[in-house]
Motif scaffolding. Structure first.
Motif: not given
Length: 385
Positions: A115-137
């Motif tokens: 299996l190939n896994i991508t762990y998207l990094k959040t910042n220290v506040l626990g927020q995620i960049n939605l552009k990272d989600v799209e780029r990772s697909i």
């Protein structure tokens, strides 16, 4: 000395009296196997399961209650979804604040199925960049998994926007509702949730050993367990019909009866009212902790939207020592350590420290918040000597 309970993120306590009464009624009056007989006790037990599905469907905006299957907990539900969906060489995306109930099954399948896994990094506040989600697909991305709220930080992920991105790319979404079911509004239709895993023993105010999974009718997931279902017993294969396909063996009827009453309580009070109360209590706790020197709070800032979780550290003290002192000297129950979320600790830089986690519930009082704050102040003062 009165117990002050601040471990609701693990299991909510106390429970509504109706939960206890419903469980007792099943054990005393009709503790028969649901779906396994036509006698009146078995029918009554089956009715409890169906009525609970109806209540859960109301809460989560699910059209057909039969697409809800009961599990022992969120962990079992997540394992069912992850192991029942993913195939060899496929790609899955999740975040860096996921619980081990997501990470460990994924890492197991990584070895077994490449299996190939991508762990998207959040910042220290626990927020995620939605552009990272799209780029990772990728072309072979099968699944996006995210917890609705971090069990360490209390941060809330924008699952509706994440799911929208996934839908545009034809990717299935799995939401871990361990910290939000019954505490934040969840509507699977409106939020585009394909699969929802949830516990019964936290925000839904039911007993331990209960939980469930919603699977969209168009999605096929292989069962995690095969066995007796009380239906299509003449067939060698596991039944196709739901919820039987995912409910082999005797169900926890007393626990599910308690869960029904817990969900009914949440529906009566309203998720919005519950979240509002818990948020205000959490803000009071955070505000008080921020005034104490050497205390550092993890996750969202004061005033940000979050769940009822406040994780913190005291400079120069181990988290386990703080929790031990709160328990033994003040009769305050908190959680310390890594909270089964080492990825989240790695994200916020506390992988070697761990943290003290105080989590409020709907029955937490302002007086209990203030008592906890006074206890932390005393511990800090004693540590300075």
């Amino acid at each position: 000395m009165q117990l002050r309970y601040f471990d609701n993120a693990a299991s909510s306590w106390p429970k509504p009296t109706t939960v206890v009464e419903a469980m007792n009624e099943v054990v005393v009056k009709f503790a028969a196997n649901p779906g396994r007989g036509s006698h009146q006790m078995a029918v009554q037990a089956s009715r409890v399961l169906f009525q609970t599905r109806i209540e859960l469907a109301k809460l989560f905006g699910i059209k057909d209650p039969n697409h809800i299957s009961f599990c022992l907990n969120t962990t079992e539900a997540l394992n069912l979804a992850i192991k029942g969906l993913l195939k060899e060489n496929e790609h899955v995306i999740c975040t860096s604040v996921e619980h081990n109930s997501v990470r460990r099954p994924l890492e197991y399948l990584k070895k077994k199925l490449n299996l190939n896994i991508t762990y998207l990094k959040t910042n220290v506040l626990g927020q995620i960049n939605l552009k990272d989600v799209e780029r990772s697909i990728q072309s072979n991305t099968k699944l996006i998994i995210c917890n609705h709220s971090s069990n360490l930080l209390g941060s809330i992920l924008p699952i509706e926007q994440i799911n929208k991105i996934a839908k545009e790319k034809g990717v299935i979404t799995l939401v871990d509702g361990a910290q939000t079911a019954g505490l934040l509004p969840i509507n699977v239709e409106e939020m585009g949730i394909d699969i929802l895993a949830f516990p019964g023993h936290k925000g839904l105010l039911g007993p331990q050993g209960t939980g469930g999974i919603y699977i969209h009718p168009d999605i096929e997931v292989e069962p995690l367990i095969h066995g007796g279902t009380g239906s299509q017993s003449e067939n060698i294969e596991q039944p196709i019909i739901r919820p039987d396909r995912y409910e082999s063996g005797t169900q926890n009827t007393p626990g599910i009866a308690g869960l029904k009453e817990g969900v009914s309580y949440v529906l009566h009070e309203s998720v919005e009212k519950i979240h509002s109360k818990e948020w205000k209590l959490t803000q009071r706790l955070m505000e008080g902790l921020l005034k104490i020197q050497t205390v550092k709070i993890l996750g969202p800032k004061l005033g940000d939207n979050k769940t009822g979780i406040t994780s913190f550290n005291i400079e120069g003290m181990e988290a386990s020592s703080v929790a031990f002192s709160l328990d033994r000297n003040y009769n305050i129950a908190v959680r310390s350590g890594f909270h089964c979320s080492p990825l989240a600790h790695e994200t916020v830089g506390t992988l070697e420290l761990g943290a003290v986690r105080a989590s409020v519930g709907y029955f937490t009082t302002v007086e209990e918040i203030d008592y906890l704050l006074e206890a932390v102040k005393e511990i800090v003062q004693k540590n300075k000597r």
